[in-house]
Design a protein around this motif. Structure first.
Motif, PDB file in Angstrom:
ATOM      1  N   GLY A  76       0.782  -1.224   0.000  1.00 54.47           N
ATOM      2  CA  GLY A  76       0.000   0.000   0.000  1.00 54.47           C
ATOM      3  C   GLY A  76       0.814   1.275   0.000  1.00 54.47           C
ATOM      4  O   GLY A  76       1.872   1.357   0.617  1.00 54.47           O
ATOM      5  N   ILE A  77       0.313   2.265  -0.704  1.00 55.33           N
ATOM      6  CA  ILE A  77       0.855   3.620  -0.728  1.00 55.33           C
ATOM      7  C   ILE A  77      -0.277   4.537  -0.272  1.00 55.33           C
ATOM      8  O   ILE A  77      -1.320   4.609  -0.931  1.00 55.33           O
ATOM      9  CB  ILE A  77       1.315   4.037  -2.141  1.00 55.33           C
ATOM     10  N   PRO A  78      -0.107   5.228   0.893  1.00 51.43           N
ATOM     11  CA  PRO A  78      -1.201   6.080   1.376  1.00 51.43           C
ATOM     12  C   PRO A  78      -1.420   7.308   0.498  1.00 51.43           C
ATOM     13  O   PRO A  78      -0.468   7.905  -0.004  1.00 51.43           O
ATOM     14  CB  PRO A  78      -0.736   6.491   2.778  1.00 51.43           C
ATOM     15  N   VAL A  79      -2.688   7.660   0.316  1.00 53.67           N
ATOM     16  CA  VAL A  79      -3.075   8.805  -0.504  1.00 53.67           C
ATOM     17  C   VAL A  79      -3.779   9.821   0.386  1.00 53.67           C
ATOM     18  O   VAL A  79      -4.746   9.492   1.072  1.00 53.67           O
ATOM     19  CB  VAL A  79      -4.031   8.372  -1.636  1.00 53.67           C
ATOM     20  N   ASP A  80      -3.288  11.058   0.351  1.00 48.80           N
ATOM     21  CA  ASP A  80      -3.963  12.160   1.026  1.00 48.80           C
ATOM     22  C   ASP A  80      -4.929  12.756   0.012  1.00 48.80           C
ATOM     23  O   ASP A  80      -4.519  13.430  -0.933  1.00 48.80           O
ATOM     24  CB  ASP A  80      -2.944  13.206   1.486  1.00 48.80           C
ATOM     25  N   ARG A  81      -6.204  12.493   0.188  1.00 46.03           N
ATOM     26  CA  ARG A  81      -7.200  12.940  -0.788  1.00 46.03           C
ATOM     27  C   ARG A  81      -7.288  14.459  -0.892  1.00 46.03           C
ATOM     28  O   ARG A  81      -7.801  14.983  -1.868  1.00 46.03           O
ATOM     29  CB  ARG A  81      -8.563  12.349  -0.448  1.00 46.03           C
ATOM     30  N   ALA A  82      -6.776  15.164   0.116  1.00 46.33           N
ATOM     31  CA  ALA A  82      -6.782  16.623   0.067  1.00 46.33           C
ATOM     32  C   ALA A  82      -5.793  17.140  -0.976  1.00 46.33           C
ATOM     33  O   ALA A  82      -5.916  18.258  -1.454  1.00 46.33           O
ATOM     34  CB  ALA A  82      -6.451  17.204   1.438  1.00 46.33           C
ATOM     35  N   ASP A  83      -4.793  16.335  -1.337  1.00 45.25           N
ATOM     36  CA  ASP A  83      -3.786  16.731  -2.326  1.00 45.25           C
ATOM     37  C   ASP A  83      -3.464  15.548  -3.234  1.00 45.25           C
ATOM     38  O   ASP A  83      -2.332  15.096  -3.318  1.00 45.25           O
ATOM     39  CB  ASP A  83      -2.521  17.228  -1.615  1.00 45.25           C
ATOM     40  N   ALA A  84      -4.500  15.032  -3.902  1.00 42.13           N
ATOM     41  CA  ALA A  84      -4.356  13.829  -4.725  1.00 42.13           C
ATOM     42  C   ALA A  84      -3.408  14.026  -5.898  1.00 42.13           C
ATOM     43  O   ALA A  84      -2.733  13.087  -6.326  1.00 42.13           O
ATOM     44  CB  ALA A  84      -5.725  13.378  -5.219  1.00 42.13           C
ATOM     45  N   SER A  85      -3.296  15.240  -6.440  1.00 39.89           N
ATOM     46  CA  SER A  85      -2.403  15.462  -7.592  1.00 39.89           C
ATOM     47  C   SER A  85      -0.943  15.221  -7.212  1.00 39.89           C
ATOM     48  O   SER A  85      -0.144  14.797  -8.037  1.00 39.89           O
ATOM     49  CB  SER A  85      -2.589  16.869  -8.153  1.00 39.89           C
ATOM     50  N   ARG A  86      -0.606  15.475  -5.958  1.00 38.91           N
ATOM     51  CA  ARG A  86       0.757  15.234  -5.496  1.00 38.91           C
ATOM     52  C   ARG A  86       1.086  13.745  -5.558  1.00 38.91           C
ATOM     53  O   ARG A  86       2.207  13.350  -5.861  1.00 38.91           O
ATOM     54  CB  ARG A  86       0.918  15.749  -4.059  1.00 38.91           C
ATOM     55  N   VAL A  87       0.096  12.894  -5.324  1.00 39.58           N
ATOM     56  CA  VAL A  87       0.303  11.456  -5.356  1.00 39.58           C
ATOM     57  C   VAL A  87       0.728  11.008  -6.748  1.00 39.58           C
ATOM     58  O   VAL A  87       1.629  10.198  -6.897  1.00 39.58           O
ATOM     59  CB  VAL A  87      -0.974  10.706  -4.906  1.00 39.58           C
ATOM     60  N   VAL A  88       0.069  11.516  -7.776  1.00 36.59           N
ATOM     61  CA  VAL A  88       0.428  11.166  -9.150  1.00 36.59           C
ATOM     62  C   VAL A  88       1.892  11.501  -9.387  1.00 36.59           C
ATOM     63  O   VAL A  88       2.658  10.665  -9.878  1.00 36.59           O
ATOM     64  CB  VAL A  88      -0.478  11.886 -10.170  1.00 36.59           C
ATOM     65  N   ASP A  89       2.313  12.718  -9.026  1.00 38.03           N
ATOM     66  CA  ASP A  89       3.706  13.132  -9.229  1.00 38.03           C
ATOM     67  C   ASP A  89       4.676  12.242  -8.455  1.00 38.03           C
ATOM     68  O   ASP A  89       5.732  11.866  -8.975  1.00 38.03           O
ATOM     69  CB  ASP A  89       3.896  14.595  -8.803  1.00 38.03           C
ATOM     70  N   GLU A  90       4.326  11.885  -7.212  1.00 39.13           N
ATOM     71  CA  GLU A  90       5.201  11.044  -6.396  1.00 39.13           C
ATOM     72  C   GLU A  90       5.342   9.640  -6.980  1.00 39.13           C
ATOM     73  O   GLU A  90       6.438   9.090  -7.031  1.00 39.13           O
ATOM     74  CB  GLU A  90       4.689  10.959  -4.957  1.00 39.13           C
ATOM     75  N   VAL A  91       4.232   9.043  -7.426  1.00 42.46           N
ATOM     76  CA  VAL A  91       4.290   7.700  -7.999  1.00 42.46           C
ATOM     77  C   VAL A  91       5.101   7.712  -9.285  1.00 42.46           C
ATOM     78  O   VAL A  91       5.956   6.851  -9.504  1.00 42.46           O
ATOM     79  CB  VAL A  91       2.870   7.133  -8.233  1.00 42.46           C
ATOM     80  N   VAL A  92       4.867   8.696 -10.136  1.00 40.37           N
ATOM     81  CA  VAL A  92       5.634   8.795 -11.384  1.00 40.37           C
ATOM     82  C   VAL A  92       7.118   8.984 -11.081  1.00 40.37           C
ATOM     83  O   VAL A  92       7.977   8.354 -11.709  1.00 40.37           O
ATOM     84  CB  VAL A  92       5.083   9.925 -12.283  1.00 40.37           C
ATOM     85  N   ALA A  93       7.455   9.817 -10.099  1.00 40.51           N
ATOM     86  CA  ALA A  93       8.856  10.032  -9.719  1.00 40.51           C
ATOM     87  C   ALA A  93       9.498   8.740  -9.231  1.00 40.51           C
ATOM     88  O   ALA A  93      10.656   8.454  -9.565  1.00 40.51           O
ATOM     89  CB  ALA A  93       8.959  11.119  -8.644  1.00 40.51           C
TER      90      ALA A  93
END
Length: 191
Positions: A76-93
């Motif tokens: 699992g990778i936790p997702v902060d739904r308040a800043d979901a766009s940051r998750v996309v960038d982190e996973v891609v990185a």
């Protein structure tokens, strides 16, 4: 050990595993229709049975307290739904940084109430140059598994038409909560 657990699970489960072979390279695996928490168990069973190395995105509350180490241990990778766009960038990185893993995403959210799928799976697949594998749960036939693996073209509507066609006859664990595969980007916005 995971494959053994998965074999036992499929041997005793009422559900039937009907699947195409696992993809040969890391992929964004869509788990849909996502209408129940049981979908998670079925997707784990599929991935473990097929020997897939994967991570999955989940709301950060799933990782609170004693559950955190278990959820991370399950990929699992936790997702902060308040800043979901940051998750996309982190996973891609992470992927561009050399980590090799598949990613399970449930773009229609948790158990209905949405009118559109979340677009993170699409952006991750495009930005990380990963294909998309269509995983499914269908209560009407009591089957689950992997469907085709597709390369996204960047034509959001065309790509989603192919995804919609695959999921058209898949009902999910709770069919009344199914959300049609549709992105707001099909209305002209960026995914």
């Amino acid at each position: 050990m995971r494959r053994l657990v998965a074999r036992i699970f499929w041997a005793v489960s009422r559900w039937k595993l009907v699947t195409e072979p696992a993809p040969t390279r890391p992929t964004v695996l869509i788990g849909a229709p996502h209408t129940s928490n049981w979908d998670f168990v079925l997707m784990l069973g599929i991935a473990w049975r097929l020997g897939m190395d994967f991570r999955w995105l989940g709301k950060k509350s799933l990782f609170a307290g004693w559950r955190g180490p278990i959820m991370r241990g399950l990929g699992g990778i936790p997702v902060d739904r308040a800043d979901a766009s940051r998750v996309v960038d982190e996973v891609v990185a992470r992927i561009k940084g050399g980590e090799v893993f598949g990613l399970v995403v449930t773009p229609d959210g948790t158990r209905g109430g949405n009118t559109h799928w979340k677009s993170g799976f699409y952006r991750i697949a495009r930005d990380a140059d990963m294909p998309v594998t269509l995983g499914y749960v269908d209560r009407t036939t009591m089957t689950t598994g992997l469907g085709p693996t597709i390369e996204l073209t960047g034509d959001v509507r065309g790509d989603m038409d192919r995804i919609r066609a695959f999921y058209a006859d898949k009902a999910g664990f709770r069919p009344e909560k199914k959300v049609e595969p549709r992105l707001t980007a099909e209305d002209g916005a960026e995914p």
